[in-house]
Design a protein around this motif. Sequence first.
Motif, mmCIF file in Angstrom:
data_model
loop_
_atom_site.group_PDB
_atom_site.id
_atom_site.type_symbol
_atom_site.label_atom_id
_atom_site.label_comp_id
_atom_site.label_asym_id
_atom_site.label_seq_id
_atom_site.Cartn_x
_atom_site.Cartn_y
_atom_site.Cartn_z
ATOM 1 N N THR A 119 0.825 -1.213 0.000
ATOM 2 C CA THR A 119 0.000 0.000 0.000
ATOM 3 C C THR A 119 0.859 1.263 0.000
ATOM 4 O OG1 THR A 119 -0.165 -0.054 2.412
ATOM 5 C CG2 THR A 119 -1.954 -1.102 1.159
ATOM 6 N N HIS A 120 2.129 1.147 0.349
ATOM 7 C CA HIS A 120 3.006 2.329 0.376
ATOM 8 C C HIS A 120 3.477 2.747 -1.004
ATOM 9 C CE1 HIS A 120 3.383 2.979 4.674
ATOM 10 N NE2 HIS A 120 3.561 1.684 4.852
ATOM 11 N N GLY A 121 3.564 1.806 -1.944
ATOM 12 C CA GLY A 121 4.169 2.138 -3.223
ATOM 13 C C GLY A 121 5.671 2.282 -3.077
ATOM 14 N N PHE A 122 6.255 3.309 -3.677
ATOM 15 C CA PHE A 122 7.698 3.537 -3.584
ATOM 16 C C PHE A 122 8.097 3.871 -2.151
ATOM 17 C CE2 PHE A 122 6.608 4.983 -7.945
ATOM 18 C CZ PHE A 122 7.374 4.073 -8.660
ATOM 19 N N SER A 123 9.252 3.357 -1.735
ATOM 20 C CA SER A 123 9.806 3.750 -0.441
ATOM 21 C C SER A 123 10.428 5.133 -0.571
ATOM 22 C CB SER A 123 10.863 2.746 0.022
ATOM 23 O OG SER A 123 10.290 1.478 0.250
ATOM 24 N N ALA A 124 10.082 6.011 0.340
ATOM 25 C CA ALA A 124 10.645 7.360 0.340
ATOM 26 C C ALA A 124 11.564 7.545 1.537
ATOM 27 C CB ALA A 124 9.532 8.407 0.347
ATOM 28 N N VAL A 125 11.040 7.266 2.729
ATOM 29 C CA VAL A 125 11.824 7.310 3.963
ATOM 30 C C VAL A 125 11.870 5.897 4.521
ATOM 31 C CG1 VAL A 125 11.913 8.209 6.312
ATOM 32 C CG2 VAL A 125 11.154 9.692 4.447
ATOM 33 N N VAL A 126 13.048 5.446 4.937
ATOM 34 C CA VAL A 126 13.167 4.098 5.484
ATOM 35 C C VAL A 126 13.876 4.134 6.832
ATOM 36 C CG1 VAL A 126 13.126 2.942 3.246
ATOM 37 C CG2 VAL A 126 15.315 3.691 4.172
ATOM 38 N N PRO A 127 13.475 3.245 7.762
ATOM 39 C CA PRO A 127 12.309 2.373 7.676
ATOM 40 C C PRO A 127 11.020 3.204 7.555
ATOM 41 C CG PRO A 127 13.726 1.696 9.498
ATOM 42 C CD PRO A 127 14.201 3.052 9.051
ATOM 43 N N THR A 128 10.094 2.743 6.723
ATOM 44 C CA THR A 128 8.872 3.488 6.457
ATOM 45 C C THR A 128 7.863 3.278 7.575
ATOM 46 O OG1 THR A 128 9.221 3.146 4.089
ATOM 47 C CG2 THR A 128 7.018 3.833 4.792
ATOM 48 N N PRO A 129 7.379 4.359 8.205
ATOM 49 C CA PRO A 129 6.342 4.203 9.225
ATOM 50 C C PRO A 129 4.967 4.045 8.581
ATOM 51 C CG PRO A 129 6.877 6.508 8.993
ATOM 52 C CD PRO A 129 7.812 5.773 8.064
ATOM 53 N N GLU A 130 4.024 3.545 9.343
ATOM 54 C CA GLU A 130 2.660 3.353 8.826
ATOM 55 C C GLU A 130 2.036 4.669 8.381
ATOM 56 O OE1 GLU A 130 3.309 -0.111 11.655
ATOM 57 O OE2 GLU A 130 3.881 1.995 11.537
ATOM 58 N N GLU A 131 2.407 5.764 9.026
ATOM 59 C CA GLU A 131 1.775 7.053 8.759
ATOM 60 C C GLU A 131 2.352 7.775 7.545
ATOM 61 O OE1 GLU A 131 3.079 6.097 11.660
ATOM 62 O OE2 GLU A 131 1.216 5.617 12.728
ATOM 63 N N ALA A 132 3.363 7.193 6.895
ATOM 64 C CA ALA A 132 3.951 7.849 5.724
ATOM 65 C C ALA A 132 2.901 8.028 4.631
ATOM 66 C CB ALA A 132 5.116 7.017 5.197
ATOM 67 N N PRO A 133 2.941 9.145 3.886
ATOM 68 C CA PRO A 133 1.997 9.332 2.774
ATOM 69 C C PRO A 133 2.063 8.143 1.819
ATOM 70 C CG PRO A 133 3.236 11.340 3.175
ATOM 71 C CD PRO A 133 3.866 10.280 4.025
#
Length: 317
Positions: free
Chosen positions: A109-123
């Motif tokens: 559901t996140h698509g591309f990783s932008a910030v890692v580790p990716t939190p659930e609240e990421a756009p």
Amino acid sequence: MARVVVIGATGHVGTYLVPRLVEAGHDVVAISRGQAKPYLPNKAWNDVETLAMDRAAMEKDGSFGPAVRALKPDIVIDMICFTLDSARHLTETLIGHVGHFLHTGTIWTHGFSAVVPTPEEAPKRPFGEYGIRKADIEAHLLEEAHRGGFPATIIHPGHIVGPGWAPLNPAGHFNLSAFSTLARGETLVLPNFGLETVHHVHADDVAQMFTGAIANWRTSTGEAFHAVSSGALTLRGYAEAMSRWFGHEPKLEFMPYETWAEDQAPEDAQATWEHIARSPNCSIAKAERLLGYRPRYTSLQAVQESVAWLMEQGRIG
């Protein structure tokens, strides 16, 4: 003790989840199409009520949701919902009739990783039919939870592995030949520099996440959680670790993806693109804090258990 209905109960996660629920003292109803058995035997299944339902057929005539509601569940766990219409049909039927509703999502559901580790609240900017559909379901359930008080929790697994399942391999696809190449000590060619990431999770750790959400329902309702291992792997690191596990020093080569794909079966090349384009690397900090989630398996441990099972079956060598 709660009455728990598990939809899609005989799949990979259900194999571990249903016994965990029984051992926790719950009254469990397992719903499936009746065409599959759990991946591993467990005597706990003797205490489970099993029902055969064809969800797709029943949704067409509107009977699936009422049939689930008629079971008078306290908790419903939906392992196999893949469209927004399907989610709406079930949730609209269960509003006011269930104390906790848990949905199986996906880290895609996140698509591309932008910030890692990716939190659930990421756009979220999902792409591909599966990721977009699951993101739509998540948005619907969270809206119902926050606006109308529907007691929904979403669990987002990574790449699920465990005995009985072929794991996502170090080349980013599911063809077992990649493991066989490493097992023979031969050279494995990886796309790009092998620095894209994959994030596995053992099916039993996903099951642990569900039981943790149930045990902490006051804090888990209206929330989404990643169910992954403690750390993602790069394709290169994954291949090197598996080579050494097989008893060989790594022999790897690298090619630009487009060149690499020319020598792959089209379905393998596409699967690899789907994974490396996303390169998931998800945080479990929220689940650790709110649910006490502690994965038993690292990514490598989970994969190695799967591969050991496949070797016993003579499918890798």
